[in-house]
Design an enzyme around this catalytic site. Structure first.
Site, short mmCIF file in Angstrom:
data_model
loop_
_atom_site.label_atom_id
_atom_site.label_comp_id
_atom_site.label_asym_id
_atom_site.label_seq_id
_atom_site.Cartn_x
_atom_site.Cartn_y
_atom_site.Cartn_z
N SER A 289 44.29 37.90 39.17
CA SER A 289 43.12 38.79 39.17
C SER A 289 42.57 38.90 37.76
O SER A 289 43.25 38.55 36.78
CB SER A 289 43.52 40.18 39.67
OG SER A 289 44.19 40.92 38.66
N ASP A 290 41.36 39.39 37.63
CA ASP A 290 40.88 39.80 36.32
C ASP A 290 41.47 41.17 36.03
O ASP A 290 42.09 41.81 36.89
CB ASP A 290 39.35 39.81 36.28
CG ASP A 290 38.82 39.50 34.88
OD1 ASP A 290 39.54 39.75 33.89
OD2 ASP A 290 37.69 39.01 34.78
N TRP A 291 41.27 41.65 34.81
CA TRP A 291 41.92 42.88 34.36
C TRP A 291 41.61 44.04 35.32
O TRP A 291 40.47 44.48 35.43
CB TRP A 291 41.46 43.22 32.95
CG TRP A 291 42.14 44.41 32.33
CD1 TRP A 291 41.91 45.72 32.63
CD2 TRP A 291 43.14 44.40 31.32
NE1 TRP A 291 42.71 46.53 31.88
CE2 TRP A 291 43.47 45.75 31.06
CE3 TRP A 291 43.78 43.39 30.60
CZ2 TRP A 291 44.42 46.11 30.10
CZ3 TRP A 291 44.73 43.75 29.65
CH2 TRP A 291 45.05 45.09 29.40
#
Length: 751
Positions: A289-291
């Site tokens: 995932s992104d942050w």
């Protein structure tokens, strides 16, 4: 080594329990992965899907309380599969040692970091590198980045960003390859190969990550984290091909993103991650995932709470949770409650373990923790030479009226004006977390190093205080101190070098802009100088296309210098004085005004494309349709002539297009020969032109070469709305030339 013995014993015990037939099979990576997976508890499996940010000084005492203490205990219990933002051979070794020696199975961590355009030694920002159209140089640049990053313990970069974007308001255009799908795909392959090399287990390679999957570059209004709503034709034919190219090049990880795509957060998009990426493309690496993007599905209105987000993310194919705390806190319960099938967990963990095996971390978890390599390789002279070469290739000569450039050494009285000329920090660009501030060669230093005599005036300050990665850049809009001195210097000089533009931290994540002119008082300064001396070379420093309509109309020479990284000043100086002949071409269109955005060369035709004597045709009432500088534009200190366009369709699956290119000037130079096609009638309408091939060729003065490019079915076809790839019969237009608007034209037919 304690860890190696532990893992070897575990795997040997597993194979000892297998029958002779199976034991006789080759001990492949997948078998090793399966053997380890069979011994893992559900909690340990979920732990591999959990990524934490660095949270304490690992060379000091263990944390005693709060979130840091929780993370520390999770590491010791095998509930963490990866860390990000832990940098340094010593730091990585100590954290890795904690995990491999304290946890039950000793599964090593993978350490990730944003190595975007270099680690310590910085190359130009990726958009600038793409302006080189030099795939070999781009690959070498990524190789330098990987060499330095691996020397400080890192084995995974969150790059390349392969998002196509047509909107320069979006700050992250600096991180990608621009507006074109074909160029973007070639750059994606080059950067993946540069980061990963030919053998991922070598200690000077790192796993690459194609991001952001998908369509992040189409955020509405260019506003960061905003909604994306596009049709299937744009998704399949414009957005996805660079990702597919990265996958075909062997990229080991993908990152999803922050955005909604057609109503569904991409982090929770099953169609993208399972049906397309892991299904049709057969991608066998893992998706991160992104942050905190898994948790952000709650404010998106897609999930009820974090537990629900964990369920949706895992089911959709997001294998690793970066800093949402969703998986580590809720995924075990989701499995036990029957909301998530454990087979989904097994698939994700199998993917993560596979990459760790490929990186050689099970053979030696400390292979990236060599302090001698760290001391030897950071800022290495060979790396400095490499990023200088990349910077020289990235410069784009936008205008050169009257052949003002190149300048002759010490034959003219030269003034240098602009705060950015003396700046050693801004030229490093954005996304350079691993480097050190103020390590760029400034323009003034570059000129001095070349032995150039000049006088300098800062002019009005551009920025009110030091800029940084986290906060908005404060631009001076009112204080004109220094204006008079700069104008006075210009008046007494023969040539004025104006170094103007954005700060490096005015582009990048969270750096959307609605006004794309040169910030602050810089345009006013330029106009005041122009009143007293029109012999001006404008050197632009920026991370995106700017609206420079007045500048292009009035200033005789404009050099697009982007943010060129560590060797900025040397590259600019060498180019201004003819030691380097600029060969860059724009990877994004420069608009005349913000109102034209999104503006891009490969648009579709409207039903009323041509001028009419009335208002009922496709146009603006207050602006031209044409861009200021088109995609693919870039001048040279020499000139090139195109002739003898030939198209051979004897083999309709390999249509050859050839052209003669002559260096008709007096200087040696490089030209990017660009091939565009137009599928004139199709079952899904095609753009008015599409880049489908290019070659960068070096020509001595007076030299002529025949350039041949081949159009295969991959270039001639397109995806329909069902994601079927079609090559349809019919007539195709061809343009071969120096940019997307200028060249020789022809046609051919596919039967």
């Amino acid at each position: 080594m304690k860890h190696s013995i532990k893992v070897l014993c575990i795997i040997c015990l597993y194979f000892a329990a297998m029958n002779n037939t199976t034991m006789a099979q080759e001990n492949t990576t997948d078998q090793k992965v399966d053997s380890l997976l069979s011994l893992m508890t559900l909690e340990e499996k979920v732990g591999q899907m959990n990524q934490y940010n660095g949270f304490w000084d690992v060379t000091g005492p263990a944390p005693q309380g709060g979130n840091a203490a929780t993370k520390y205990e999770h590491l010791k219990k095998g509930l963490v599969g990866s860390m990000l933002n832990v940098v340094g051979a010593e730091e990585v070794r100590k954290l890795q040692k904690l995990v491999v020696e304290e946890t039950r199975l000793g599964i090593p961590l993978i350490f990730g970091y944003d190595v975007i355009h270099g680690h310590k030694t910085l190359a130009p920002i990726p958009l600038a590198e793409s302006a080189s159209w030099d795939l070999e140089a781009i690959e070498k640049s990524a190789r330098i980045a990987a060499t330095e990053a691996s020397a400080v313990g890192l084995n995974w970069t969150f790059a390349p960003m392969v998002d196509i974007s047509r909107d320069p308001r979006w700050g992250r255009v600096m991180e990608g390859a621009g507006e074109d799908t074909y160029l973007g795909a070639q750059v994606a392959k080059a950067r993946v190969k540069g980061f990963q090399g030919d053998d991922l287990s070598q200690p000077n390679t790192i796993a690459a990550c194609a991001k952001h999957f998908a369509a992040y570059g189409f955020a509405e209004a260019g506003k960061e984290y905003n909604t994306v709503d596009i049709g299937t034709s744009t998704l399949f034919n414009t957005v996805l091909p660079p990702f597919k190219a990265a996958a075909d090049a062997g990229v080991r990880t993908f990152m999803n993103g922050f955005n909604i795509l057609n109503g569904i957060p991409v982090t929770g998009d099953t169609f993208l991650q399972r049906d397309i990426l892991k299904g049709k493309w057969e991608f066998d690496g893992f998706v991160v995932s992104d942050w905190a993007s898994i948790g952000e599905m709650v404010p998106h209105g897609f999930a009820n709470n974090l537990k629900h987000s964990a369920e949706l993310g895992a089911k959709a194919g997001s294998d690793m949770d970066m800093e949402s705390y969703a998986y580590v806190n809720h995924l075990v319960a989701n499995v036990k409650e029957g909301k998530v099938d454990e087979k989904i967990i097994d698939d994700a963990v199998r993917r993560i373990l596979r990459v760790k095996f490929e990186l050689g971390l099970f053979d030696d978890p400390y292979r990236y923790c060599d302090e001698e390599r760290e001391n030897e390789l950071l800022y290495h002279k060979d790396h400095q030479a490499g990023v200088l070469d990349m910077a020289l290739k990235s410069l784009v000569l936008l205008k050169n009226e009257g052949d003002l450039l190149p300048l002759q050494k010490n034959q003219q009285k030269i003034a240098v004006i602009g705060e950015l000329a003396d700046d050693k920090n801004s030229p490093l660009g954005s996304w350079r977390l691993g480097s050190d501030n103020n390590t760029a060669v400034s323009v003034l230093e570059g000129l001095t190093g070349l032995g150039i005599d000049f006088k300098y005036s800062k002019g009005p300050k551009v920025f009110n205080k030091d800029a940084n990665f986290l906060n908005e850049v404060e631009v001076n809009e009112t204080d004109t101190s220094g204006m008079e001195e700069a104008v006075a210097l210009a008046k007494e000089s023969e040539v004025v070098l104006m170094v103007l533009g954005e700060h490096g931290f005015q582009s990048g994540e969270g750096r959307s802009r609605t006004k794309l002119g040169i910030p602050g008082l810089q345009l006013q300064l330029l106009k005041e100088v122009y009143k007293v001396n029109q012999n001006i070379v404008l050197i632009l420093m920026n991370g995106r296309p700017l609206t420079i309509d007045w500048e292009a109309e009035n200033i005789p020479s404009i050099l697009e210098a982007w943010q060129l990284g560590t060797q900025t000043g040397n590259a600019i100086a060498k180019t201004l004085f003819g030691e380097n002949n600029p060969s860059g071409k724009l990877p994004m269109t420069f608009p005349r005004s913000v109102g034209q955005i999104p503006i891009y060369y490969n648009h579709f035709s409207t039903g009323r494309p041509n001028p009419e004597p009335n208002v009922f045709w496709s146009h603006y009432g207050d602006e031209k349709n044409e861009p200021l500088f088109p995609f693919g534009h870039g001048l040279s200190y020499t000139t090139f002539e195109y002739s003898n366009l030939e198209i051979d369709t004897a083999d309709q699956k390999n249509v050859t297009v050839s052209v003669m290119v002559k260096n008709s000037g007096e200087s040696d130079g490089e030209e990017v020969v660009q091939l565009y096609i137009h599928d004139k009638v199709a079952s899904v309408t095609r753009p008015v032109k599409e880049l489908k091939g290019f070659e960068k060729v070096s020509l001595a003065a007076g030299e002529t070469k025949k350039i041949t490019l081949v159009l295969t079915e991959a270039e001639l076809g397109f995806y329909n709305h069902s994601y079927d790839f079609l090559v349809e019969p019919g007539e195709f237009g061809v343009l071969v030339g120096t940019n997307s608007q200028k060249g020789l034209t022809g046609t051919f037919t596919i039967d």
